[in-house]
Enzyme design. Structure first.
Site, PDB file in Angstrom:
ATOM      1  CB  SER A 273       3.995   1.717   5.097  1.00 25.24           C
ATOM      2  OG  SER A 273       4.570   2.285   5.961  1.00 25.24           O
TER       3      SER A 273
ATOM      4  CG  ASP B 192       1.207   4.602   5.966  1.00 24.61           C
ATOM      5  OD1 ASP B 192       2.770   4.917   6.174  1.00 24.61           O
ATOM      6  OD2 ASP B 192       0.787   3.505   6.654  1.00 24.61           O
TER       7      ASP B 192
END
Length: 450
Positions: free
Chosen positions: A102, A245
């Site tokens: 992430s 992401d």
């Protein structure tokens, strides 16, 4: 039971250091493939990733594990996390996997898992996977004639772009808007600018030149200063900052001011309430969302339901209680009418829809409330449980009494680091800062005494 591998959002760690090694990734493939191998049909997994250097290594290890378990692997390449969740359902896969850490730096990586419904796995299923990971998996391997196949799937970017575009009403286009977008050198570096351009916007892109090591590096939603500068430079109407992401988003208005997830949720909730499409009578957010958001929603006769930190807990509460907007201050925004997980691009499109319909500058549309002063500090701990100490408990009780109805106190252990997080918010900034400093000092002294 304390879990060895799974945290609040899948398995995460520094690449090539336990647990984020190719060996464990292969074992995850075998274990997950075993658990989701149900019935006589050909089972399939879709595997996406962001742009981290270690993604190549983990992708191949996961493919080896899944095919060894008799599962066909559909490899998507770099693509946003919400696209993996969407394609898991669209391609009727049994499992979806996203290789990403992430918003973390490139040295880290992670494995996020989705069930066939596109939702992240439950704690129960993750516990089953944990149990298998430490066992001898040789008995779970497929027979030689049942080994899975692997192939790279083309056209997935186009499918996700079309999915994102369809979340806008048919009569809404982005013509006339100059949009600056920062893709964090991450998973959305192709799809997000393309979607905005196809919807008619004049698009200026940064953070679209990934090299394996520059994901989230001085760019994206964790470092929005670069986007703020670009908005000024090109005189953009709005800036959109995604993370590595693309499951979270922050907005920069035409003045260069950064707008967080709390304001964005208020914008979308207002719009949907006016249209009659808001469900649940409000929104779901975590304990970190600002008290100003809660007060604003109350003024609109809407509620704010709070959960533990983590988008999975937000989604669980939404599903159980019929809400269709939820998210986090950090910019994870889940719109369940359109997807099963946070989607930075789709959330940004809903904000853009409000901007177009209202015909006002972003600085007006996205300033719904004035945030209450909020102070967060961390106390690093090496051992013990300082929050169970009587002195600390009394200090917390005194702080709560001092804030009374004019603020809020939140103290919690970090789910990923050896830290105690101390957060307070209230109308009096000076009082909030004093309370946090005092609690940090008390917790720190107990830690040292231990």
């Amino acid at each position: 039971m304390k879990r060895r591998y799974f945290g609040t959002d899948g398995i995460r760690g520094q690449a090539n250091i336990f647990p984020m090694t190719p060996d464990l990734a292969m074992r995850v493939g075998i274990a997950v493939g075993t658990i989701f191998r149900r019935g006589a049909h050909r089972h399939r997994v879709v595997i996406g990733k962001d742009t981290r250097l270690s993604g190549y290594m983990l992708e191949n290890a996961l493919v080896a594990g899944f095919t060894a378990a008799g599962v066909d692997a559909f490899v998507l390449g770099p693509i946003p996390t919400p696209a993996v969740a969407m394609l898991t359902r669209s391609l009727r896969a049994d499992i979806g996997v996203m290789i990403s850490a992430s918003h973390n730096p490139f040295e880290d990586n992670g494995i996020k898992l989705f069930g066939p419904d596109g939702y992240k796995l439950s704690d129960d299923i993750e516990s089953q996977i944990e149990e298998l990971l430490d066992q001898d998996l040789s008995m779970q391997l497929a027979r030689s004639n049942e080994i899975g196949r692997a192939k790279r799937i083309d056209g997935v970017h186009d499918r996700y772009i079309e999915h994102a575009k369809r979340t806008l009403p048919r009569d809404v286009t982005l013509k006339g808007l100059r949009i600056a977008i920062d893709c964090a050198n991450g998973a959305a570096y192709k799809v997000a600018p393309a979607a905005l351009w196809e919807l008619g916007a004049d698009v200026v892109s940064i953070g679209t030149e990934p090299n394996g090591t520059n994901i989230n590096l001085d760019c994206g939603s964790t470092s929005p200063a670069a986007l703020s500068k670009k908005v000024h430079e090109v005189r953009a109407d709005i800036g959109i900052a995604l993370d590595g992401d693309a499951d979270r988003v922050l907005i920069v208005d035409e003045k260069g001011t950064i707008i967080d997830g709390d304001q964005l949720m208020a914008v979308i909730a207002d719009s949907w309430a006016a249209e009659g499409t808001l469900r649940g009578g409000g929104i779901v957010a975590t304990v970190m969302s600002n008290l100003g958001l809660e007060r604003y929603l109350q003024s609109r006769k809407l509620s704010l339901q709070r959960t533990k930190v983590g988008d999975r807990y937000v989604v669980e509460h939404m599903r159980e209680n019929g809400f269709n907007i939820g998210g986090e201050q950090s910019g994870h925004i889940v719109l369940s009418d359109f997807g099963t997980t946070g989607d930075g691009l789709v959330a940004a499109l809903q904000v853009l829809s409000s901007v177009k319909r209202l015909g006002k500058p972003v600085s007006e549309v996205c300033h719904k409330f004035t945030p209450v002063p909020q102070v967060l500090k961390n106390v690093r701990i090496s051992a013990g449980k300082p929050l169970e100490d009587n002195v600390v408990r009394q200090a917390i009780a005194d702080a709560e009494a001092a804030l009374s109805k004019n603020g809020r106190l939140l103290i919690r252990p970090s789910g990923t680091e050896p830290l105690i997080r101390v957060m307070a918010e209230g109308d009096d900034r000076g009082q909030v800062e004093r309370i946090v400093d005092e609690l940090v000092s008390v917790i720190g002294s107990v830690r040292h005494a231990a």
